[in-house]
Design a protein around this motif. Structure first.
Motif, PDB file in Angstrom:
ATOM      1  N   PHE A 128      -4.749   5.000   6.789  1.00 37.64           N
ATOM      2  CA  PHE A 128      -5.856   4.965   5.835  1.00 37.64           C
ATOM      3  C   PHE A 128      -5.662   6.001   4.723  1.00 37.64           C
ATOM      4  CE2 PHE A 128      -9.987   6.685   4.516  1.00 37.64           C
ATOM      5  CZ  PHE A 128     -10.535   5.553   3.939  1.00 37.64           C
ATOM      6  N   ILE A 129      -5.365   7.212   5.118  1.00 41.52           N
ATOM      7  CA  ILE A 129      -5.333   8.295   4.127  1.00 41.52           C
ATOM      8  C   ILE A 129      -4.123   8.157   3.190  1.00 41.52           C
ATOM      9  CG2 ILE A 129      -4.086  10.146   5.379  1.00 41.52           C
ATOM     10  CD1 ILE A 129      -7.378  10.537   3.414  1.00 41.52           C
ATOM     11  N   CYS A 130      -3.021   7.588   3.741  1.00 44.47           N
ATOM     12  CA  CYS A 130      -1.846   7.408   2.886  1.00 44.47           C
ATOM     13  C   CYS A 130      -2.022   6.220   1.933  1.00 44.47           C
ATOM     14  CB  CYS A 130      -0.584   7.241   3.724  1.00 44.47           C
ATOM     15  SG  CYS A 130      -0.117   8.789   4.485  1.00 44.47           S
ATOM     16  N   ALA A 131      -3.038   5.404   2.189  1.00 43.73           N
ATOM     17  CA  ALA A 131      -3.348   4.312   1.262  1.00 43.73           C
ATOM     18  C   ALA A 131      -4.609   4.653   0.465  1.00 43.73           C
ATOM     19  CB  ALA A 131      -3.541   3.017   2.031  1.00 43.73           C
ATOM     20  N   SER A 132      -4.925   5.925   0.396  1.00 41.96           N
ATOM     21  CA  SER A 132      -6.096   6.373  -0.379  1.00 41.96           C
ATOM     22  C   SER A 132      -5.585   7.126  -1.614  1.00 41.96           C
ATOM     23  CB  SER A 132      -6.946   7.305   0.497  1.00 41.96           C
ATOM     24  OG  SER A 132      -6.355   8.582   0.536  1.00 41.96           O
ATOM     25  N   PRO A 133      -6.485   7.591  -2.475  1.00 41.55           N
ATOM     26  CA  PRO A 133      -5.995   8.330  -3.663  1.00 41.55           C
ATOM     27  C   PRO A 133      -5.399   9.698  -3.326  1.00 41.55           C
ATOM     28  CG  PRO A 133      -8.314   7.669  -3.915  1.00 41.55           C
ATOM     29  CD  PRO A 133      -7.942   7.389  -2.517  1.00 41.55           C
ATOM     30  N   ILE A 134      -5.575  10.165  -2.102  1.00 43.83           N
ATOM     31  CA  ILE A 134      -5.073  11.493  -1.719  1.00 43.83           C
ATOM     32  C   ILE A 134      -3.553  11.443  -1.532  1.00 43.83           C
ATOM     33  CG2 ILE A 134      -5.162  13.249   0.121  1.00 43.83           C
ATOM     34  CD1 ILE A 134      -7.810  13.194  -1.193  1.00 43.83           C
ATOM     35  N   SER A 135      -2.848  12.412  -2.108  1.00 45.07           N
ATOM     36  CA  SER A 135      -1.390  12.424  -1.973  1.00 45.07           C
ATOM     37  C   SER A 135      -0.992  12.933  -0.589  1.00 45.07           C
ATOM     38  CB  SER A 135      -0.763  13.317  -3.042  1.00 45.07           C
ATOM     39  OG  SER A 135      -1.096  14.662  -2.780  1.00 45.07           O
ATOM     40  N   ARG A 136       0.196  12.585  -0.176  1.00 45.86           N
ATOM     41  CA  ARG A 136       0.693  13.031   1.133  1.00 45.86           C
ATOM     42  C   ARG A 136       0.852  14.549   1.148  1.00 45.86           C
ATOM     43  NH1 ARG A 136       4.532   8.538   3.971  1.00 45.86           N
ATOM     44  NH2 ARG A 136       3.364   6.713   3.326  1.00 45.86           N
ATOM     45  N   MET A 173      -5.625   3.739  -6.113  1.00 49.92           N
ATOM     46  CA  MET A 173      -6.191   3.476  -4.785  1.00 49.92           C
ATOM     47  C   MET A 173      -7.687   3.798  -4.717  1.00 49.92           C
ATOM     48  SD  MET A 173      -3.591   2.139  -3.576  1.00 49.92           S
ATOM     49  CE  MET A 173      -4.123   1.675  -1.949  1.00 49.92           C
ATOM     50  N   GLU A 174      -8.192   4.469  -5.758  1.00 49.66           N
ATOM     51  CA  GLU A 174      -9.649   4.668  -5.877  1.00 49.66           C
ATOM     52  C   GLU A 174     -10.357   3.310  -5.893  1.00 49.66           C
ATOM     53  OE1 GLU A 174     -11.749   7.188  -6.196  1.00 49.66           O
ATOM     54  OE2 GLU A 174     -10.468   8.929  -6.528  1.00 49.66           O
ATOM     55  N   PHE A 231      -9.289   2.693  11.742  1.00 49.43           N
ATOM     56  CA  PHE A 231      -8.444   3.845  11.401  1.00 49.43           C
ATOM     57  C   PHE A 231      -9.266   5.110  11.174  1.00 49.43           C
ATOM     58  CE2 PHE A 231      -8.339   0.784   7.710  1.00 49.43           C
ATOM     59  CZ  PHE A 231      -9.477   1.264   7.106  1.00 49.43           C
ATOM     60  N   LEU A 234       2.686   2.219   2.515  1.00 48.47           N
ATOM     61  CA  LEU A 234       2.752   2.792   3.866  1.00 48.47           C
ATOM     62  C   LEU A 234       4.171   2.707   4.425  1.00 48.47           C
ATOM     63  CD1 LEU A 234      -0.575   1.388   5.339  1.00 48.47           C
ATOM     64  CD2 LEU A 234      -0.122   3.685   4.504  1.00 48.47           C
ATOM     65  N   LEU A 284       0.812  -1.227   0.000  1.00 48.82           N
ATOM     66  CA  LEU A 284       0.000   0.000   0.000  1.00 48.82           C
ATOM     67  C   LEU A 284       0.842   1.271   0.000  1.00 48.82           C
ATOM     68  CD1 LEU A 284      -2.633  -1.100   2.677  1.00 48.82           C
ATOM     69  CD2 LEU A 284      -2.942  -1.029   0.202  1.00 48.82           C
ATOM     70  N   LEU A 319     -10.748  16.370   3.967  1.00 46.23           N
ATOM     71  CA  LEU A 319      -9.777  16.338   5.064  1.00 46.23           C
ATOM     72  C   LEU A 319     -10.043  17.471   6.048  1.00 46.23           C
ATOM     73  CD1 LEU A 319      -6.480  15.607   3.071  1.00 46.23           C
ATOM     74  CD2 LEU A 319      -7.999  13.997   4.203  1.00 46.23           C
ATOM     75  N   LEU A 364      -9.766  -1.005   1.793  1.00 43.41           N
ATOM     76  CA  LEU A 364      -8.935  -1.488   2.889  1.00 43.41           C
ATOM     77  C   LEU A 364      -9.735  -1.829   4.127  1.00 43.41           C
ATOM     78  CD1 LEU A 364      -6.043   1.104   3.096  1.00 43.41           C
ATOM     79  CD2 LEU A 364      -6.012  -1.135   2.039  1.00 43.41           C
ATOM     80  N   LYS A 372      -1.220   7.092  -7.601  1.00 40.25           N
ATOM     81  CA  LYS A 372      -2.120   7.040  -6.429  1.00 40.25           C
ATOM     82  C   LYS A 372      -3.576   6.815  -6.837  1.00 40.25           C
ATOM     83  CE  LYS A 372      -1.413   8.347  -2.404  1.00 40.25           C
ATOM     84  NZ  LYS A 372      -1.448   7.504  -1.210  1.00 40.25           N
ATOM     85  N   TYR A 424     -12.885  10.050  -2.165  1.00 41.04           N
ATOM     86  CA  TYR A 424     -13.021   9.107  -3.289  1.00 41.04           C
ATOM     87  C   TYR A 424     -13.962   9.683  -4.356  1.00 41.04           C
ATOM     88  CZ  TYR A 424     -10.843   5.621  -0.285  1.00 41.04           C
ATOM     89  OH  TYR A 424      -9.964   4.945   0.515  1.00 41.04           O
TER      90      TYR A 424
END
Lengths: 286, 215
Positions: free
Chosen positions: B72-80, A74-75, A85, A52, A50, B4, A79, A71, A103
């Motif tokens: 969660f958010i770092c594994a979502s489509p949103i960039s860091r 990830m859409e 979380f 992370l 992922l 966010l 998870l 990225k 999303y």
């Protein structure tokens, strides 16, 4: 057949642990059970998948794309992690509103219907949820943004049998769509035995086995005999061995044994147990 | 980004409410001390406003870490990058909100403070945030609280010692304020540039920290 997940020589080094050269793939439309004892590296693998954690080397493709660079993939990845979380002060309604901006494919109606179906109170604060409820909420979120790939890390552990069964039913329903796939990491092998098509078995950071679950279960058997009787078996077909005062029990490749031996059906738990705890003498790779 | 911010505002509203309540308590306390309202009576209320304005942006960082949201958010489509940008936007919003609160307090007390004082409050809040956000991100909320106390304590002790050793005199302080009053544009532009530069540098530092963080 397209692959939902492809890991090529994935490696992650820590000072005290190495996830070593993981290579396997999950074909689309299938469920992969990712098994291994606590500390085997299952969560590390998922984190590396992922993005992370930074992988030391290797390649990860989710739905054909590298998630670190693209990225947007990830859409389509949902998870459910071992711990919740979501912000504890939020409720399912406010969470849904926040995630609808995260999303692009967020389906508000689907989310509401999942909340209803999972009997999640929309206005109850997440901090007051039980573990089962938190898992169901994670699942509702994952299913509401039209994910094609679900990644679950120890999602069933800590749940009561009814909740676990519910979860497996939902996954089974999800997989009915041809392009949907599930990666389910767990050390509760009974769950995986019920629904997995493929099994990847990790031990001390190394992949011990990857393949079709039915083939694995069909190939392996448990032989109970005396140490003397076991000498008649070619060591290369003994995959693991436990000695006790009444004799030995061995995990064997059952089709290669002399006909006079009676072999019991092995479970994934047996395979895990014998591979980890069993005597390594005469053991060959699964 | 909106999602966010919505999440952060929703999540930290209790702290925001407590902050406003504390400001009101200090305001009432300041108003009840002495026979008449003066800026010195209301000093603690302004102090609380600046402190909470600076700290409130870091609450969301702490909560994100505590509840596992970062995973969660770092594994979502949103960039860091966007995650950090939302924290700094929240910081700016918080700074503006608490500066407006200081304006409200000033109006309530009869408008004793000049307008530029509120801009100074805004600048101080942003300056404090520019240190506290990356520190919270890298070292956690507990370390940030210690740092915050040091940021307040060290200048006070320093000023006290300088004053005691006669290196800082009333005349010098008076002269400094007179100079600022005589050069409002120069002072404003210089201070504004310094604050913006530090805020920008802090943002990029936080992005760098967050980019390298493992969850």
């Amino acid at each position: 057949m397209k692959n939902a997940i492809e890991l090529k020589h994935l490696r992650k080094e820590y000072p005290t642990f190495v996830l070593d050269d993981l290579t396997f793939s999950l074909p689309s439309g299938c469920i992969l059970g990712f098994i291994g004892e606590n500390g085997a590296g299952k969560t590390t693998t998922i984190k590396a998948m992922l993005g992370l954690i930074e992988k030391t080397s290797g390649e990860v493709l989710l739905l054909g794309k590298p998630p670190h660079e693209e990225k947007s993939v990830m859409e389509e990845v949902g998870l459910v992690l071992d711990t919740g979380f979501f912000p504890q002060e939020m409720n399912a309604l406010s969470l849904g509103k926040a995630l609808s901006y995260v999303y692009r494919n967020w389906d508000k109606e689907a989310y509401s219907s999942y909340l209803l179906r999972f009997q999640i109170e929309p206005k109850k604060k997440i901090k007051n949820f039980s573990r089962g409820m938190t898992m169901k909420l994670s699942l509702a979120v994952a299913l509401s943004h039209k994910a094609k790939l679900l990644i679950l890390d120890e999602a069933t552990s800590g749940l009561d049998p009814v909740a676990r069964d519910d979860l497996l039913d939902i996954l089974f329903e999800f997989i009915q769509e041809e392009e949907h796939s599930v990666f389910l990491s767990s050390h509760i092998t009974g769950d995986l035995e019920k629904i997995a098509d493929y099994v990847a078995f990790l031990h001390q950071g190394k992949l011990v086995f990857f393949g079709e679950k039915d083939v694995l279960l069909d190939t392996c058997g448990i032989l109970k005999c005396t140490a003397q009787e076991l000498e008649a078996v070619d060591p290369q077909y003994i995959l693991g061995l436990l000695r006790h005062k009444f004799g030995v029990t061995a995990l064997v490749k059952k089709y290669y044994l002399p006909k006079e031996f009676t072999v019991e059906q092995a479970t994934l738990e047996d395979i895990m147990l014998y591979s980890i705890k069993g005597d390594k003498s005469g053991k060959v790779a699964l | 980004m909106y999602g966010l911010l919505y999440k952060d505002l929703h999540n930290t509203r209790k702290e925001l409410f407590i902050g406003i309540l504390m400001c009101l308590i200090f305001l009432v306390f300041g108003a009840s001390v002495g026979s008449e309202l003066s800026p010195s009576n209301l000093g603690p209320a302004y102090g609380v406003i600046v402190s909470i304005g600076a700290i409130s942006a870091t609450y969301s960082l702490h909560y994100d870490k505590a509840c596992g949201w970062n995973k969660f958010i770092c594994a979502s489509p949103i960039s860091r990058f966007k995650v950090i940008a939302s924290k700094y936007l929240l910081g700016v919003a918080s700074a503006l909100f608490f500066t407006l609160l200081s304006v409200g307090v000033n109006l309530f007390s009869g408008g004793m403070l000049p307008v530029w004082a509120h801009l100074v409050f805004l600048g101080i809040i942003l300056l404090l945030q520019s240190v506290m956000i990356p520190v919270t991100l890298k070292l956690g909320q507990n370390f940030m609280v210690v740092l915050f106390l040091l940021l307040i304590f060290i200048p006070i002790v320093l000023l006290f010692l300088l004053y005691r050793w006669n290196l800082l005199t009333d005349a010098l302080i008076h002269g400094f304020f007179q100079w600022i009053k005589s050069q409002p544009v120069l002072f404003g532009i210089t201070a504004g540039t310094v604050v913006l530069a530090l805020y920008g540098a802090s943002f990029f530092l936080s992005c760098r920290f967050y980019e390298k963080m493992e969850f």
